[in-house]
Design an enzyme around this catalytic site. Structure first.
Site, PDB file in Angstrom:
ATOM      1  N   LYS A 186       0.833  -1.221  -0.059  1.00  0.00           N
ATOM      2  CA  LYS A 186       0.124  -0.033  -0.011  1.00  0.00           C
ATOM      3  C   LYS A 186       0.853   1.127  -0.017  1.00  0.00           C
ATOM      4  O   LYS A 186       2.079   1.067   0.005  1.00  0.00           O
ATOM      5  CB  LYS A 186      -0.809   0.059   1.255  1.00  0.00           C
ATOM      6  CG  LYS A 186      -1.969  -0.867   1.211  1.00  0.00           C
ATOM      7  CD  LYS A 186      -2.844  -1.129   0.027  1.00  0.00           C
ATOM      8  CE  LYS A 186      -4.197  -2.003   0.398  1.00  0.00           C
ATOM      9  NZ  LYS A 186      -4.047  -3.407   0.126  1.00  0.00           N
TER      10      LYS A 186
HETATM   11  C1  LIG Z   1      -5.419  -4.261   0.845  1.00  0.00           C
HETATM   12  C2  LIG Z   1      -6.775  -3.833   0.974  1.00  0.00           C
HETATM   13  C3  LIG Z   1      -7.450  -4.562   2.001  1.00  0.00           C
HETATM   14  C4  LIG Z   1      -7.001  -5.420   3.046  1.00  0.00           C
HETATM   15  O1  LIG Z   1      -5.671  -5.059   3.601  1.00  0.00           O
HETATM   16  P1  LIG Z   1      -4.720  -5.840   4.328  1.00  0.00           P
HETATM   17  O2  LIG Z   1      -4.138  -5.026   5.232  1.00  0.00           O
HETATM   18  O3  LIG Z   1      -3.964  -6.613   3.416  1.00  0.00           O
HETATM   19  O4  LIG Z   1      -5.739  -6.922   4.953  1.00  0.00           O
HETATM   20  C5  LIG Z   1      -8.964  -4.274   2.015  1.00  0.00           C
HETATM   21  N1  LIG Z   1      -9.606  -3.545   0.959  1.00  0.00           N
HETATM   22  C6  LIG Z   1      -8.798  -3.295   0.074  1.00  0.00           C
HETATM   23  C7  LIG Z   1      -9.274  -2.460  -0.969  1.00  0.00           C
HETATM   24  C8  LIG Z   1      -7.400  -3.468  -0.229  1.00  0.00           C
HETATM   25  O5  LIG Z   1      -6.660  -3.165  -1.146  1.00  0.00           O
END
Ligand SMILES: *Cc1c(COP(=O)(O)O)cnc(C)c1O
Length: 397
Positions: A186
């Site tokens: 992210k």
């Molecule tokens: C990455 C992501 C998540 C979940 O995040 P994690 O930290 O990997 O559990 C949820 N929703 C979206 C749209 C994402 O891209």
């Protein structure tokens, strides 16, 4: 997008504060920690950055969505409306609480179609989850009107759009609850982590307690805390929070780089009349973590996607053929492949997935390519990439 591309001394220094004291947990050990409260500091920074009263850190973005739904009272048999184009975490979080994910079509924003949402509302509907996919957003005014009219909770999954704004407000701060992920890929990363943000004090108190076994967090002796209700462990560690603290301070820098790189690619593709771009709702500003565009047909999009791969244009996703983000290939959900028995309510609630088609979503996702914008590219890299992309598209048309 990934903040890990620009890791440096800021991250190392924050982390060393924690390693030097040895207090890896966010709660307690007041004497040992020499004044370092990284999780608390990061929560305050999130509140200031996203202009909300409260932020609660948790262990992941998936945990953030689960906690957000739980504190809003979503549970057994409740229906939560969410888009067909999202990440598997969205329905996982809903199902963990015994609730039913009701998937509906997206529109050319690549997020929830407000009409589809309105049509899916039943007496069991409890919440609407808008997922701000690939750096841009849903039509928040329309979704707010619908959620207010039907008295529903509006939850924003802003995991892929941190830093984007709608009518001047940060995404995540507009609905009743907003969720972020700080996983490794992210824009802001701390390895694993997430946050729930809200202006609702009760939701915040509930999040604080629910994410730590229901501990009331009153006083400074964990052993003597009471439990107002049941909870789980969705805590973030102090190590993760330290890295997150360094990264969040760099958000403006990351957004600026993304915007610059995005615009170079977009300007280049704009010269091809057959290329159209996703719609950004009026008053919205993307976080520029992805460039999303449409081509005229599935056939051409598939061809372009292949050419991109052959020519070294990496990280451009054709989600139509992707297992993670689009309903078409979620057979484990459609067939309810669960390690443990699923409640009858959820089983019956998901029957619709065996027959329902999503033509509108299929049409947009079939023709969409989503290209990740990297932070580490030099100007030369971006310009070379722009040329390769234009060339590949022209050849495929
Ligand atoms: C990455 C992501 C998540 C979940 O995040 P994690 O930290 O990997 O559990 C949820 N929703 C979206 C749209 C994402 O891209």
């Amino acid at each position: 997008m990934p903040g890990f591309e620009l890791f440096g001394d800021l991250e190392r220094n924050e982390l060393n504060d924690v390693l030097n004291t040895g207090v890896l947990m966010r709660y307690g050990f007041d004497g040992m920690r020499q004044g370092h409260w990284k999780a608390k500091e990061l929560e305050t920074t999130l509140e200031n950055t996203f202009q909300v009263n409260h932020a609660q850190l948790v262990s992941s973005g998936t945990a953030a969505i689960s906690v957000a739904l739980a504190v809003a009272g979503v549970g057994a048999g409740d229906e939560v409306i969410l888009p067909t184009f999202t990440f598997v975490a969205s329905f996982e979080a809903v199902m963990m609480l015994g609730a039913i994910p009701v998937l509906v079509d997206i529109d050319d924003t690549l997020t929830l179609c407000p009409n589809a949402v309105e049509n899916a509302i039943t007496p069991k509907t409890k919440a609407i989850m808008v997922v701000h996919m690939c750096g841009s957003m849903g039509n928040m005014d329309a979704l707010k009107t619908i959620s207010n009219k039907h008295n529903l909770v509006l939850l924003e999954d802003a995991c892929q759009a941190i830093g984007a704004t709608y009518k001047g407000k940060p995404l995540g701060s507009i609905g009743n609850l907003g969720c972020f992920s700080f996983d490794f890929v992210k824009t802001i990363t701390c390895g694993e982590g997430g946050a729930v943000i809200t202006n609702n004090k009760q939701y915040y108190i509930n999040s604080d307690q629910f994410s730590d076994h229901g501990h009331d967090h009153i006083g400074s002796d964990r052993g003597s805390e009471t439990h107002p209700y049941l909870g789980y462990n969705f805590r973030i560690s102090e190590l993760h929070a330290a890295v997150g603290l360094a990264q969040i301070k760099r958000l403006p820098e990351f957004l600026e780089i993304q915007k610059k790189n995005y615009n170079i690619l977009r300007d280049a593709l704009s010269q091809i009349p057959e290329v159209t771009f996703r719609t950004v709702p009026e008053g919205g500003e993307e976080n520029y973590s992805f460039l999303n565009f449409f081509l005229p047909s599935l056939e051409i999009t598939t061809k372009v996607s292949e050419k991109f791969k052959q020519n070294g244009v990496d990280a451009c996703f054709h989600y139509y053929n992707n297992n993670w983000h689009y309903i078409r290939k979620w057979n484990h959900l459609k067939d309810l492949k669960s390690l443990f028995p699923i409640s009858t309510e959820v089983k019956e609630g998901l029957e619709y997935l065996k027959t329902k088609t999503f033509q509108k979503s299929d049409d947009y996702i079939a023709r969409n390519l989503s290209c990740l914008i990297k932070l580490s590219w030099t100007d030369e890299d971006v310009n070379a990439r722009a040329n390769k992309m234009v060339e590949a598209i022209k050849l495929a048309l």
